[in-house]
Design an enzyme around this catalytic site. Structure first.
Site, PDB file in Angstrom:
ATOM      1  CG  ASN A 105      34.310  47.325  33.429  1.00 54.36           C
ATOM      2  OD1 ASN A 105      35.445  46.860  33.433  1.00 54.36           O
ATOM      3  ND2 ASN A 105      33.935  48.271  34.266  1.00 54.36           N
ATOM      4  CG  ASP A 315      37.839  47.872  41.646  1.00 50.30           C
ATOM      5  OD1 ASP A 315      37.853  47.751  40.408  1.00 50.30           O
ATOM      6  OD2 ASP A 315      36.838  48.216  42.285  1.00 50.30           O
TER       7      ASP A 315
END
Ligand code: DOR
Length: 456
Positions: A105, A315
């Protein structure tokens, strides 16, 4: 001429790691590790019989197989005010990480071969650790995924079922089925149900209160998406990797589907809990899926003990302090994490929440096994000489000053931990020595057993 004979019988390595406790596949062993040409060439009591250009004294340290973080967002290209491939991987090696999988992303999104290649080009000579990149799975590239997922340097396909940060989204069953049918590698998924998130967004728009974050993106938002995607993966006979599982309900469900589905948890979900984290950190604790109440954290720990969890990823999702200070819910979700993954987990080892062996299983052997990484993830002859040397007794305080991320902050600022990475070795090169960067960026693409291709 005994001296001469001895000299001739001495064997030579480029790097010798001496005197440590080595986490071998056979458990902890007091042995030395000899490395040459990037690989492990001897294990055992090598004292006296080997010489080396570089010796690393590991006395009092534990030598782990290089730690792999299979979920980071390093923001390059397009969002490099938050992070880039150099700063992200620098934080990684300072935190004892030797390999990362980077998320798609970015801006532009990583959807096509040219996007992947541009990132691989950007990483060359700038990445401090080894790396592989995810391709985003979406409506526009579904049919191209069988080819894309096999490109050298590709870690596989990542799908966002719920919108989080950036424009990557595949929320409709028909699109998800197309993505699942196109390709065979394990597909990684962010499982939050977009329709439910949209329905419930008014809750936080009305209140502007970050303490509502986990009520907006509630248990059912995550559980529903996980049920849907696991069902579709079974229908299409595809292997799945469910990222950052955050609820007790999903863990109970996923335990029934372990033959097909692998599971990741985050240090954030194992360390922070609601509502305390939101009261203390505000939107700096905001991430997706959210940090939830203590009983969910307890269920994640239980799932670690019961073997349901396969990997721990960070993450790492950096945003600047200014961005995080916007009024919720305009504040972006995500926290830094690549550099703190190992210190936090070593602290959990010291607190007795998991064993060091299980940590190695989650951060080295696990990623190797579920993604089919070639030549990494264990300390074994012929494997890459990726080593993370840690001092289990070192006490340190995590601080923003220590964080290499361009975003410059960590939710753990001020937290005292026991257990710390001291040296990081990647393919036999020492890149962090005595907690300081050493040498230069030499990261290479990670290779996969199922995907032919040479390093560029
Ligand atoms: O909190 C998050 N932030 N979760 C994600 O899935 C994306 C990430 C980001 O890229 O900022």
């Amino acid at each position: 001429m005994p001296d001469m004979e001895q000299a001739h019988s001495r064997r030579h390595a480029e790097l010798l790691v001496q005197g440590g406790t080595v986490l071998t596949p056979n458990g902890p062993e007091h042995i030395d590790v000899a490395c040459a040409d990037g690989r492990i060439i001897a294990l055992g009591d090598l004292h006296g019989s080997w010489s080396a250009e570089t010796t690393l004294d590991a006395t009092g340290l534990h030598v782990l197989p290089g730690v792999i973080d299979s979920q980071v967002h390093f923001r390059e290209p397009g969002l490099t005010h938050k992070e880039d491939l150099e700063s992200g991987t620098r934080g990684a090696v300072l935190g004892g990480i030797t390999g990362i999988f980077e998320m798609p992303n970015t801006n532009p999104l990583t959807l096509w071969e040219a996007d992947l290649q541009a990132k691989l080009d950007a990483a060359r000579d700038r990445a401090w650790c080894d790396y592989a990149l995810y391709i985003g799975g979406s409506d526009v590239n579904a049919e191209a995924l069988p080819k894309l997922e096999r490109l050298p340097g590709c870690a596989g396909v990542k799908v966002f079922m719920g919108s989080s940060f950036g424009d990557l989204l595949a929320d409709e069953d028909a699109v998800l089925r197309r993505i699942l049918r196109n390709g065979h590698r394990r597909m990684a998924v962010h499982a939050e149900d977009e329709a439910r998130l949209r329905e419930r967004k008014a809750l936080v728009e009305a209140s502007s209160d970050v303490r509502q974050h986990h009520h907006w993106r509630d248990v059912e938002s995550a559980f529903k998406a996980t049920r849907r995607i696991v069902g579709m993966a079974a229908e299409t006979d595809r292997r799945l990797h469910v990222l950052h599982v955050s609820t007790a309900e999903e863990m109970a469900f996923l335990a029934q589907h372990k033959r097909r589905v692998t599971v990741e948890v985050l240090p954030n979900h194992l360390t922070l809990h609601a509502p305390e984290c939101y009261e203390r950190l505000g939107a700096f604790a905001q991430q997706n899926p959210p940090v939830r109440e203590q009983h969910h954290q307890d269920a994640l720990w239980q799932a670690i003990r019961e073997g349901v969890v396969d990997v721990i990823g960070s993450d790492h999702a950096p945003h600047t302090p200014e961005e995080k200070s916007r009024p919720y819910p305009q504040s972006p979700a995500g926290m830094t994490g690549v550099q703190t993954l190992l210190p936090l987990m070593l602290n959990h080892v010291n607190a007795g929440r998991l064993s060091l062996q299980r940590l190695v299983d989650l951060t080295s052997a696990g990623p190797q096994r579920i993604f089919g990484i070639e030549g990494k993830g264990r300390i074994a002859l012929g494997y890459d000489a990726d080593l993370t040397l840690v001092d289990l007794a070192a006490r340190r305080t995590i601080s923003n000053d220590w964080i290499a991320s361009r975003s410059g902050w960590t939710p753990y600022d001020g937290m005292a931990v026991t257990g710390w990475p001291i040296h990081t070795v990647i393919r036999g090169e020492v890149v962090v020595r005595d907690e300081q960067l050493f040498g230069k960026p030499r990261g290479k693409t990670i290779r996969f057993l199922e995907v032919p291709g040479e390093n560029p």
